[in-house]
Structure formats: structure tokens, C-alpha cells
Design an enzyme around this catalytic site. Structure first.
Site, PDB file in Angstrom:
ATOM      1  N   HIS A 158       0.865  -1.179   0.000  1.00 58.28           N
ATOM      2  CA  HIS A 158       0.000   0.000   0.000  1.00 58.28           C
ATOM      3  C   HIS A 158       0.901   1.229   0.000  1.00 58.28           C
ATOM      4  CE1 HIS A 158       0.941   0.742   4.253  1.00 58.28           C
ATOM      5  NE2 HIS A 158       0.732  -0.533   4.444  1.00 58.28           N
ATOM      6  N   GLY A 159       0.330   2.382  -0.369  1.00 57.70           N
ATOM      7  CA  GLY A 159       1.125   3.604  -0.375  1.00 57.70           C
ATOM      8  C   GLY A 159       2.391   3.428  -1.187  1.00 57.70           C
ATOM      9  N   ASP A 160       3.527   3.772  -0.572  1.00 57.75           N
ATOM     10  CA  ASP A 160       4.818   3.645  -1.269  1.00 57.75           C
ATOM     11  C   ASP A 160       5.610   2.448  -0.760  1.00 57.75           C
ATOM     12  OD1 ASP A 160       5.151   4.883   1.239  1.00 57.75           O
ATOM     13  OD2 ASP A 160       7.042   5.791   0.631  1.00 57.75           O
ATOM     14  N   GLU A 161       4.912   1.445  -0.226  1.00 59.84           N
ATOM     15  CA  GLU A 161       5.569   0.255   0.300  1.00 59.84           C
ATOM     16  C   GLU A 161       5.437  -0.910  -0.684  1.00 59.84           C
ATOM     17  OE1 GLU A 161       3.812  -0.497   4.077  1.00 59.84           O
ATOM     18  OE2 GLU A 161       4.885   1.135   5.078  1.00 59.84           O
TER      19      GLU A 161
END
Length: 235
Positions: A158-161
Site C-alpha cells: 500500500h502507499g509507497d511500500e
């Protein structure tokens, strides 16, 4: 008894799956054989018309089943794919790791999990906007793909992971691959419109065997990534 002027019907053999025109079930093939035999024995035009209607209806039903299976497969693919980057999503990653950890328990061979996080991603969103942030995530996904082997699983959590599961890879092998990647990404800013956006990536590694559990691996990789990120900021 077969009429004297009738030659024996050829044996109905099922083609292997995937062959063009192959019947999809033995039941359907048996029905076709019986209907053909009935037509040969009683060439009544009314019966022929009835049989043709039955075959048409059966073919339509078969096609509906095929279409339905295709829609189900499409929905299953969507449920395991990250909409933005096209990478496998968390659900697909967790399924992959469940299978790989089970394999590790069976044969005693583990692997290495890399937990990846973009540097200063919030600053990118704040300065250039969320459209730029989305473009950066898509470009990073493209740059990550080449380092994933056919046996690996590269996914966006999720996000920048992101995560990269590497079955059979040692920590040293994973370190070499990820170090080269991080250097390459830093040396190539991403273009968005008229802007060149500098991007960095930090990663943490966690080795696993048959005794590991996924949540523990993610925590270990996240901690290692955070330490590396702090070290990079201080250097």
C-alpha cells in the site's frame, strides 16, 4: 441392429483440453453421439429440426458457461492486482508467501524477503501533487520488475511500500540485487511534465525458513528498512 445400408459410426474420441473444437465434457460428447445415431436411423425432417434446436441450445449453454468462467477469472485477477501499478497486491503476496512458507517447512529451504519504501515520498506529493506521486509509484514499479525472477513475487502492499519475496535467495544475494537497484534508481530522476523528480528507495531484508511467519517477517523487514533509511538521512 444397424441397418444394412448404414456404415459404422466413427468412434467419438475426446480431444485434449485446449484443442480447437474439443468437446468440453464426456456428457456432452455422449449426447451428440446419440443424437447423430438417432438421425441416421430415423431421417425424419421434424426430428432433424428438433435435434438441431437441441444442439444449438446446448452450444449456447456451453458458451455461456465459458463466458462466465472468463468473467470469474477476470474478477479473480482484479482482486489480486494493484490497480495503480499493475503489480500483485497484498492479497496476492500473502497467498504467495503462504505457499512458499509451506514449501520451506516441507523441504527446509527458505528465502529472503525485501521490504522496500520510497524516500521522501510525502514531500513529492506535497511539492508536485498526487498525480506526480502516482506517476512515481508506477515508474518505480517498472524499475522494480526486472529484478524479480520468475520464481519471485514483487508486490505493492500500500502507499509507497513494496515487497519482493525471493525464494531460495540468501541474504547476501538479495543484498547485492537490492543495492544495485537502489543506486540505479537514485542516479535516474523521474520526469513528470517539465519536472525532474529525484527518487530514492530504502529497503530492509528478512531471511526466512520453515519456522518463520509472515507478519514477523514484515515487521523485521520494516525495522531493517527504517534503520537503513535513518542511516541514509544521517549520512
Amino acid at each position: 441392429m444397424m441397418p444394412a445400408n448404414d456404415s459404422p459410426l466413427p468412434t467419438w474420441t475426446l480431444a485434449t483440453p485446449g484443442e480447437t473444437g474439443a468437446p468440453t465434457s464426456a456428457g456432452f460428447a455422449s449426447l451428440v453421439l446419440r443424437l447423430r445415431l438417432a438421425l441416421r436411423r430415423d431421417p425424419d425432417p421434424i426430428k432433424r429440426n428438433l435435434v438441431e434446436q437441441i444442439l444449438t441450445a446446448a452450444a449456447e449453454s456451453e458458451q455461456q458457461l465459458i463466458d462466465q468462467a472468463g468473467r470469474i477469472a477476470e474478477l479473480e485477477a482484479l482482486s489480486t492486482t494493484d490497480e495503480l501499478t499493475g503489480l500483485p497486491n497484498r492479497r496476492a503476496f500473502e497467498s504467495f508467501m503462504a505457499n512458499d512458507l509451506a514449501r520451506a517447512r516441507r523441504d527446509g529451504h527458505g528465502g529472503t524477503l525485501a521490504f522496500l519504501d520510497l524516500d521522501r515520498f510525502k514531500a513529492i506529493n506535497d511539492r508536485y501533487g498526487h498525480a506526480a506521486g502516482d506517476a512515481v509509484l508506477c515508474q518505480i514499479a517498472l524499475r522494480l520488475r526486472p529484478i524479480a525472477r520468475a520464481t519471485d513475487c514483487l508486490a505493492r502492499l500500500h502507499g509507497d511500500e513494496f515487497v519482493l519475496a525471493m525464494p531460495g535467495a540468501t541474504r547476501d544475494q538479495a543484498e547485492t540485487r537490492l543495492t544495485e537497484l537502489a543506486v540505479r534508481i537514485e542516479r535516474q530522476p523521474l520526469r513528470f511534465g517539465d519536472s525532474l523528480i529525484p527518487v530514492g528507495i530504502s529497503y530492509g531484508l528478512a531471511g526466512y525458513d520453515g519456522q518463520a511467519d509472515l507478519q514477523g517477517l514484515l515487521r523485521e523487514g520494516d525495522r531493517a528498512m527504517y534503520i537503513r533509511k535513518q542511516d541514509r538521512r544521517g549520512s
